[in-house]
Design an enzyme around this catalytic site. Structure first.
Site, PDB file in Angstrom:
ATOM      1  N   CYS A 174      36.413  19.204  45.735  1.00  0.00           N
ATOM      2  CA  CYS A 174      35.801  20.103  46.719  1.00  0.00           C
ATOM      3  C   CYS A 174      36.804  20.681  47.697  1.00  0.00           C
ATOM      4  O   CYS A 174      36.851  21.888  47.942  1.00  0.00           O
ATOM      5  CB  CYS A 174      34.669  19.386  47.452  1.00  0.00           C
ATOM      6  SG  CYS A 174      35.197  17.975  48.445  1.00  0.00           S
TER       7      CYS A 174
ATOM      8  N   HIS B 201      32.404  15.701  51.547  1.00  0.00           N
ATOM      9  CA  HIS B 201      32.203  16.872  50.694  1.00  0.00           C
ATOM     10  C   HIS B 201      32.223  18.136  51.543  1.00  0.00           C
ATOM     11  O   HIS B 201      31.754  18.142  52.690  1.00  0.00           O
ATOM     12  CB  HIS B 201      30.862  16.762  49.956  1.00  0.00           C
ATOM     13  CG  HIS B 201      30.659  17.839  48.938  1.00  0.00           C
ATOM     14  ND1 HIS B 201      31.572  18.114  47.947  1.00  0.00           N
ATOM     15  CD2 HIS B 201      29.642  18.729  48.751  1.00  0.00           C
ATOM     16  CE1 HIS B 201      31.122  19.103  47.190  1.00  0.00           C
ATOM     17  NE2 HIS B 201      29.968  19.506  47.675  1.00  0.00           N
TER      18      HIS B 201
ATOM     19  N   HIS C 105      30.977  25.461  46.054  1.00  0.00           N
ATOM     20  CA  HIS C 105      31.665  24.170  46.157  1.00  0.00           C
ATOM     21  C   HIS C 105      31.938  23.643  44.763  1.00  0.00           C
ATOM     22  O   HIS C 105      31.445  24.186  43.765  1.00  0.00           O
ATOM     23  CB  HIS C 105      30.810  23.167  46.936  1.00  0.00           C
ATOM     24  CG  HIS C 105      29.476  22.878  46.303  1.00  0.00           C
ATOM     25  ND1 HIS C 105      29.048  21.613  45.990  1.00  0.00           N
ATOM     26  CD2 HIS C 105      28.455  23.707  45.909  1.00  0.00           C
ATOM     27  CE1 HIS C 105      27.841  21.657  45.446  1.00  0.00           C
ATOM     28  NE2 HIS C 105      27.459  22.917  45.399  1.00  0.00           N
TER      29      HIS C 105
END
Length: 361
Positions: free
Chosen positions: A264, A316, A332
């Protein structure tokens, strides 16, 4: 540690043939040879070739003319075997024609065979033997300073890993991609029959579902108001969205920062380099970059952060691509699907949302 990687060379030859048929076309008012040719996707010359009496004449309403039409036959696929056993009467020329190879290719693959002295039962190599390549892989140990371990963006034990089958893929190829075995895939997918249909959602790893996930998001009242971005800044955001969209579909790879695979934060680093912004390498550090903004002030180009691990700390990150009312969409790199666009309205991300940061000024 060393990992042995087998590289297989598989030649697949696909043939498509065209047969020609004809249709009888009844002329309607106002139709011309040109219009009829366009309708059937053929050349005018082809129509005149089968209707020589039409040259120099006007078409009549109700007149029936013959129109040639190409019809593509069913595609057939020939999978080249690794070897061939010589039969009576075989020659290099005959074998080359049989398997659509050149004589030169066969000679290169069989330097010890004399083309003038083939004997029944001899084995002729038709493709390269598998090669074994030793690749040095560094041993990775869990550490607070280890970037790859810090930045596995989702708790790998919390969600199922699903692979959507593409045309031509096999269980063996998919098993190698995810470093698992065919038997394990069959065990996880008991309803799978002998065929592997395209678009089938194949379970690669079953997740351990975690219940009662509670992530405390940064409260809006704890964040100062910010001014709306200028048109120049929004244009930079558009450039970032365009760049990151080039990577849609690229697989997830821990520590990855290239088209070979992204994690990510790696996707964010590569994307923002497009406008000469060097972000920190991990999602945790990126969460301290820029300024926090209220959810209601989110705009494209902002970074959005989630707590997806069991420690409920930021693990994340994505980049906002669209704000439409209460819905926020972001790009993402997901462990299960690679680079995708998701919505903050999805339950998984809604429960794990933490904050939004503005990087563009």
């Amino acid at each position: 540690m060393k990992r042995t990687i087998f590289l297989f060379f598989i030649f697949i030859l696909t043939f498509s043939a065209f047969s020609q048929t004809v249709v009888n076309h009844r002329v309607s008012a106002g139709e011309t040879i040109y219009a009829i040719a366009k309708k059937y996707d053929v050349k005018e010359k082809a129509i005149f070739d089968v209707n020589p009496n039409l040259k120099g004449k006007y078409l009549q309403i109700g007149q029936v003319i013959t129109v040639p039409k190409k019809v593509k036959t069913i595609e057939t696929v020939l999978i080249l075997p690794e070897t061939y056993k010589v039969e009576k009467g075989d020659t290099f020329y005959g074998i080359s024609k049989k398997f659509n190879l050149s004589i030169n290719e066969i000679q290169k693959l069989n330097p010890d065979l004399d083309s003038r002295d083939l004997k029944i039962g001899m084995i002729v190599q038709l493709k390269k033997k598998e090669e074994v390549v030793e690749v040095e892989q560094p041993t990775i140990t869990p550490s607070e300073n280890n970037v790859e371990n810090q930045d596995v963006e989702e708790d790998l034990n919390a969600v199922d890993v699903i692979h959507v089958v593409k045309k031509g893929e096999t269980l063996y190829r998919i098993a190698r991609k995810y470093d698992t075995s065919v038997s394990k895939l069959q065990e996880l997918n008991p309803n799978l029959d002998k065929t592997l249909p395209m678009n089938y959602q194949l379970v690669i790893r079953k997740g351990v579902q975690t219940e009662n996930v509670e992530v405390v998001a940064v409260k809006d009242e704890e964040i100062n108001e910010v001014e709306n971005s200028s048109q120049v800044t929004l244009a930079l955001a558009d450039a970032l969205i365009l760049k990151s969209s080039e990577f849609l579909g690229v697989r997830y790879r821990s520590g990855g920062t290239t088209k070979a695979g992204f994690d990510c934060s790696g996707l964010m680093c590569t994307t923002f380099k497009e406008i000469d912004i060097n972000l920190p390498r991990t999602s945790r550090d990126q969460a301290n970059y820029g300024i926090k903004v209220k959810r209601k002030q989110a705009q494209k180009g902002d970074l959005i952060f989630f707590a997806t691990n069991r420690r409920r700390t930021i693990s994340h990150v994505g980049m906002i691509t669209e704000v439409n009312g209460d819905e926020i969409k972001f790009i993402h790199s997901s462990t299960s699907s690679g680079v995708i666009i998701s919505s903050l309205n999805e339950d998984y991300y809604k429960k794990r949302f933490v904050q939004i940061n503005r990087v563009l000024k």
